[in-house]
Design a protein around this motif. Structure first.
Motif, PDB file in Angstrom:
ATOM      1  N   THR A  62      23.611 -29.783   2.334  1.00  0.00           N
ATOM      2  CA  THR A  62      24.180 -30.635   3.375  1.00  0.00           C
ATOM      3  C   THR A  62      24.906 -31.835   2.773  1.00  0.00           C
ATOM      4  OG1 THR A  62      22.373 -30.029   4.862  1.00  0.00           O
ATOM      5  CG2 THR A  62      23.674 -31.972   5.451  1.00  0.00           C
ATOM      6  N   GLU A  63      26.155 -32.030   3.126  1.00  0.00           N
ATOM      7  CA  GLU A  63      26.902 -33.204   2.672  1.00  0.00           C
ATOM      8  C   GLU A  63      26.307 -34.473   3.266  1.00  0.00           C
ATOM      9  OE1 GLU A  63      31.037 -32.915   3.457  1.00  0.00           O
ATOM     10  OE2 GLU A  63      31.395 -31.351   1.959  1.00  0.00           O
ATOM     11  N   GLY A  64      26.221 -35.515   2.461  1.00  0.00           N
ATOM     12  CA  GLY A  64      25.698 -36.785   2.939  1.00  0.00           C
ATOM     13  C   GLY A  64      24.193 -36.852   3.041  1.00  0.00           C
ATOM     14  N   ALA A  65      23.496 -35.828   2.561  1.00  0.00           N
ATOM     15  CA  ALA A  65      22.031 -35.807   2.632  1.00  0.00           C
ATOM     16  C   ALA A  65      21.430 -36.871   1.720  1.00  0.00           C
ATOM     17  CB  ALA A  65      21.505 -34.429   2.252  1.00  0.00           C
ATOM     18  N   LEU A  66      20.277 -37.399   2.127  1.00  0.00           N
ATOM     19  CA  LEU A  66      19.579 -38.432   1.364  1.00  0.00           C
ATOM     20  C   LEU A  66      18.083 -38.199   1.433  1.00  0.00           C
ATOM     21  CD1 LEU A  66      19.410 -41.307  -0.032  1.00  0.00           C
ATOM     22  CD2 LEU A  66      19.219 -42.220   2.295  1.00  0.00           C
ATOM     23  N   HIS A 113      17.176 -37.584   5.258  1.00  0.00           N
ATOM     24  CA  HIS A 113      18.343 -37.600   6.151  1.00  0.00           C
ATOM     25  C   HIS A 113      19.272 -36.457   5.751  1.00  0.00           C
ATOM     26  CE1 HIS A 113      21.668 -39.162   8.545  1.00  0.00           C
ATOM     27  NE2 HIS A 113      22.434 -38.917   7.496  1.00  0.00           N
ATOM     28  N   PRO A 114      19.861 -35.734   6.707  1.00  0.00           N
ATOM     29  CA  PRO A 114      19.740 -35.913   8.148  1.00  0.00           C
ATOM     30  C   PRO A 114      18.391 -35.411   8.679  1.00  0.00           C
ATOM     31  CG  PRO A 114      21.118 -34.027   7.664  1.00  0.00           C
ATOM     32  CD  PRO A 114      20.822 -34.669   6.355  1.00  0.00           C
ATOM     33  N   PHE A 138      20.796 -38.588  -3.871  1.00  0.00           N
ATOM     34  CA  PHE A 138      22.000 -38.605  -3.031  1.00  0.00           C
ATOM     35  C   PHE A 138      23.148 -38.053  -3.868  1.00  0.00           C
ATOM     36  CE2 PHE A 138      25.891 -40.519  -1.342  1.00  0.00           C
ATOM     37  CZ  PHE A 138      25.784 -40.151  -0.008  1.00  0.00           C
ATOM     38  N   GLY A 139      24.086 -37.404  -3.192  1.00  0.00           N
ATOM     39  CA  GLY A 139      25.187 -36.762  -3.901  1.00  0.00           C
ATOM     40  C   GLY A 139      24.887 -35.283  -4.071  1.00  0.00           C
ATOM     41  N   TRP A 167      18.838 -28.222   3.611  1.00  0.00           N
ATOM     42  CA  TRP A 167      19.096 -29.641   3.343  1.00  0.00           C
ATOM     43  C   TRP A 167      19.845 -29.817   2.025  1.00  0.00           C
ATOM     44  CZ3 TRP A 167      17.291 -32.724  -0.712  1.00  0.00           C
ATOM     45  CH2 TRP A 167      17.490 -34.099  -0.565  1.00  0.00           C
TER      46      TRP A 167
END
Length: 268
Positions: free
Chosen positions: A252-256, A150-151, A204-205, A249
């Protein structure tokens, strides 16, 4: 391990990833079984970080790490020397033909190894052979069909498809984790002696995502990308796109990035 099935290779980026592994993180389910006098075999030890952790816990015992790659074995030996650990040894060998007598080890462990080799039941049977009666065979393996990125990026979704197809071309199972219990049965373990649990490997982070994304971007430029071209499952343009997508990726903020990991503990 059979080197032909290990598509990530042992270049600097891959070994850098493997050096982040520890017994506490990757073998937490096994730690309660380790005693000060345990004799432990770590199959597919890579650069030896988990193996050396085992040696600290089994301070009065002996730990041996085995890997098919001489590069990995050399890296593992350097790791032990740097840590000043003396009750650990490393040697070359494969999961299908372990160079040890029957009933030798209290614990036989592997992490993210079976997903890279064909005929896993045969490898587990061999691990069972060198394990003492009453001892444990342990394996932590991923299930690539559960991978989440994600995203959404169509290039990364395409890479996951390519990765699975590469595994199949190498006659290995990308969904390895889900089969551990049934493969253990095939290897000769009794149903009531088998435990399978699971957790989720995730990044994450900002720091974790940047590290993982940059690492995978570099891998596309080495053996991973080369194998995709060799087997014709991706074009050179796609491989370049995969590398670019992972790099984007990583920023990218909020990437998982997440994937299920299964953990087998089988008592002989």
């Amino acid at each position: 391990m059979n080197g032909s099935a290990y598509m990530q290779g042992h270049d600097a980026s891959t070994l850098a990833s493997h050096r982040t592994r520890s017994a506490e993180k990757q073998a937490d389910y096994l730690l309660p079984r380790i005693t000060a006098t345990s004799r432990i075999l770590d199959v597919g030890c890579g650069p030896g970080t988990i193996t050396c952790d085992f040696a600290k816990l089994a301070s009065q015992g002996e730990v041996i790490g085995v890997d098919y790659s001489e590069t990995a074995v050399g890296s593992a030996q350097a790791e032990a020397e740097e840590r000043g650990i003396t009750n650990v040894k490393f040697r070359t060998g494969t999961a299908h033909k372990l160079p040890f007598d029957d009933e030798t080890f209290d614990i036989v462990h592997c992490h993210a190894v079976l997903v890279h080799i064909p005929d896993v039941p045969a490898a587990l049977k061999e691990m069972r052979r060198v394990c003492k009666t009453g001892g444990y065979v342990a394996a932590g393996e991923p299930d690539w069909e559960t991978c989440i990125v994600h995203p959404y990026d169509p290039r990364l979704e395409r890479w996951i498809e390519v990765h699975r197809e590469l595994k199949r071309r190498e006659n290995v199972e990308p969904r390895c984790g889900r089969y551990l219990g049934s493969w253990a049965l095939e290897a000769g373990f009794a149903q009531d002696k088998i435990t399978v649990a699971c957790d989720v490997l995730h990044y994450f982070g900002a720091e974790q995502v940047r590290w993982w994304g940059e690492l995978y971007s570099k891998r596309m430029q080495t053996e991973v990308g080369e194998r995709a071209l060799k087997y014709g499952v991706a074009t050179a343009e796609e491989v370049e796109q995969f590398a670019t997508a992972y790099l984007r990726w990583s920023q990218t903020e909020g990437a998982l990035w997440a994937m299920t990991r299964m953990k087998l503990l089988a008592e002989k």
